[in-house]
Each structure stands twice: as structure tokens, then as C-alpha cells.
Design a protein around this motif. Structure first.
Motif, PDB file in Angstrom:
ATOM      1  N   UNK A  19       0.811  -1.220   0.000  1.00  0.00           N
ATOM      2  CA  UNK A  19       0.000   0.000   0.000  1.00  0.00           C
ATOM      3  C   UNK A  19       0.845   1.271   0.000  1.00  0.00           C
ATOM      4  N   UNK A  20       2.105   1.157   0.438  1.00  0.00           N
ATOM      5  CA  UNK A  20       2.972   2.321   0.553  1.00  0.00           C
ATOM      6  C   UNK A  20       2.715   3.149   1.796  1.00  0.00           C
ATOM      7  N   UNK A  80       1.031   6.984   9.953  1.00  0.00           N
ATOM      8  CA  UNK A  80       2.045   8.036  10.065  1.00  0.00           C
ATOM      9  C   UNK A  80       2.022   8.899   8.812  1.00  0.00           C
ATOM     10  N   UNK A  81       2.287  10.175   8.982  1.00  0.00           N
ATOM     11  CA  UNK A  81       2.407  11.064   7.837  1.00  0.00           C
ATOM     12  C   UNK A  81       1.271  12.045   7.711  1.00  0.00           C
ATOM     13  N   UNK A  82       1.537  13.013   6.862  1.00  0.00           N
ATOM     14  CA  UNK A  82       0.598  14.090   6.613  1.00  0.00           C
ATOM     15  C   UNK A  82      -0.225  13.791   5.366  1.00  0.00           C
ATOM     16  N   UNK A  83      -1.195  14.637   5.138  1.00  0.00           N
ATOM     17  CA  UNK A  83      -1.827  14.638   3.821  1.00  0.00           C
ATOM     18  C   UNK A  83      -0.755  15.133   2.860  1.00  0.00           C
ATOM     19  N   UNK A  84      -0.905  14.868   1.574  1.00  0.00           N
ATOM     20  CA  UNK A  84       0.107  15.384   0.641  1.00  0.00           C
ATOM     21  C   UNK A  84       0.284  16.894   0.791  1.00  0.00           C
ATOM     22  N   UNK A 136       3.671  15.513  -1.957  1.00  0.00           N
ATOM     23  CA  UNK A 136       4.422  14.493  -1.222  1.00  0.00           C
ATOM     24  C   UNK A 136       3.889  14.310   0.199  1.00  0.00           C
ATOM     25  N   UNK A 137       3.969  13.069   0.688  1.00  0.00           N
ATOM     26  CA  UNK A 137       3.649  12.766   2.082  1.00  0.00           C
ATOM     27  C   UNK A 137       4.897  13.042   2.915  1.00  0.00           C
ATOM     28  N   UNK A 148       8.827   8.744  -8.253  1.00  0.00           N
ATOM     29  CA  UNK A 148       7.687   7.840  -8.195  1.00  0.00           C
ATOM     30  C   UNK A 148       7.440   7.327  -9.616  1.00  0.00           C
ATOM     31  N   UNK A 149       7.657   6.058  -9.812  1.00  0.00           N
ATOM     32  CA  UNK A 149       7.586   5.459 -11.150  1.00  0.00           C
ATOM     33  C   UNK A 149       6.262   5.765 -11.843  1.00  0.00           C
ATOM     34  N   UNK A 150       5.154   5.749 -11.091  1.00  0.00           N
ATOM     35  CA  UNK A 150       3.849   5.999 -11.702  1.00  0.00           C
ATOM     36  C   UNK A 150       3.492   7.492 -11.745  1.00  0.00           C
ATOM     37  N   UNK A 151       4.406   8.344 -11.255  1.00  0.00           N
ATOM     38  CA  UNK A 151       4.186   9.781 -11.301  1.00  0.00           C
ATOM     39  C   UNK A 151       3.261  10.336 -10.219  1.00  0.00           C
ATOM     40  N   UNK A 152       2.765   9.464  -9.340  1.00  0.00           N
ATOM     41  CA  UNK A 152       1.858   9.891  -8.276  1.00  0.00           C
ATOM     42  C   UNK A 152       2.691  10.125  -7.023  1.00  0.00           C
TER      43      UNK A 152
END
Length: 97
Positions: A27-28, A47-51, A56-57, A87-91
Motif C-alpha cells: 500500500x505504501x 504516520x504522515x501528513x496529507x500530501x 508528497x507525504x 515515483x515510477x507511476x508519477x503519483x
């Protein structure tokens, strides 16, 4: 108002990342392994913020900020990436290895 800066990678070891965070490569997503003294985060909490504005997270560890995709790299490979990774998929908020 002062803007928080992203921390240089070498400030945190792979062992420290793995002791504080759990990472799901499918899921990343990162979750906290356990609560930390003086911090309200509890085990299993995401863990982490919204983008951020760049997409970016960001994850705060020990009062420093880290890009989640770089934390994923060190978590899986055991060392910080040399140079830029993408990011390989660009997301930008998709942190699957």
C-alpha cells in the motif's frame, strides 16, 4: 511564520526507521510501531501528513520532517538513496516501492 524544512536523510538510520515505523510495501503506507513518550500517537496509527503542496507525504520523526518515499527506500533497502528518486507511476503521494 517560519516554514519547517525537510531533514537531510543522514539524520536517521535504517534501524531507527524500522524501530519507529511499520511499512506496508503493497500500500505504501506507514504506521507507528508504538506510542512515543510525550507524543499522542499510538501503535498502528497511520504516520504522515496529507500530501503537501508539492504532492508528497511528509512524516515527522523526532521533531524532524522526512519525505515518506525516501523513508520507504531506506526501510526496504537499508540505506538512504543516493541522489534523487522518483515515483515510477508519477503519483507523488503513492509510496509503494
Amino acid at each position: 511564520m517560519k516554514t519547517a524544512q525537510i531533514t537531510k536523510d543522514s539524520a536517521l538510520t535504517a534501524a531507527e526507521v524500522r524501530s519507529l515505523l511499520a511499512y506496508d510495501a503493497d500500500t505504501g503506507l506507514f504506521t507507528w510501531r508504538s506510542g512515543r513518550k510525550g507524543v499522542y500517537r499510538s501503535k498502528g496509527l497511520r504516520a504522515g501528513s496529507r500530501p503537501n503542496a508539492g504532492g508528497y507525504i511528509i512524516i515527522g520523526v523526532n521533531t524532524k520532517l522526512y519525505l515518506a518515499h525516501r523513508l520507504a527506500w531506506v526501510y526496504v533497502y537499508g540505506h538512504w538513496p543516493k541522489g534523487q528518486i522518483d515515483h515510477r507511476n508519477g503519483v507523488r503521494h503513492d509510496n509503494r516501492i
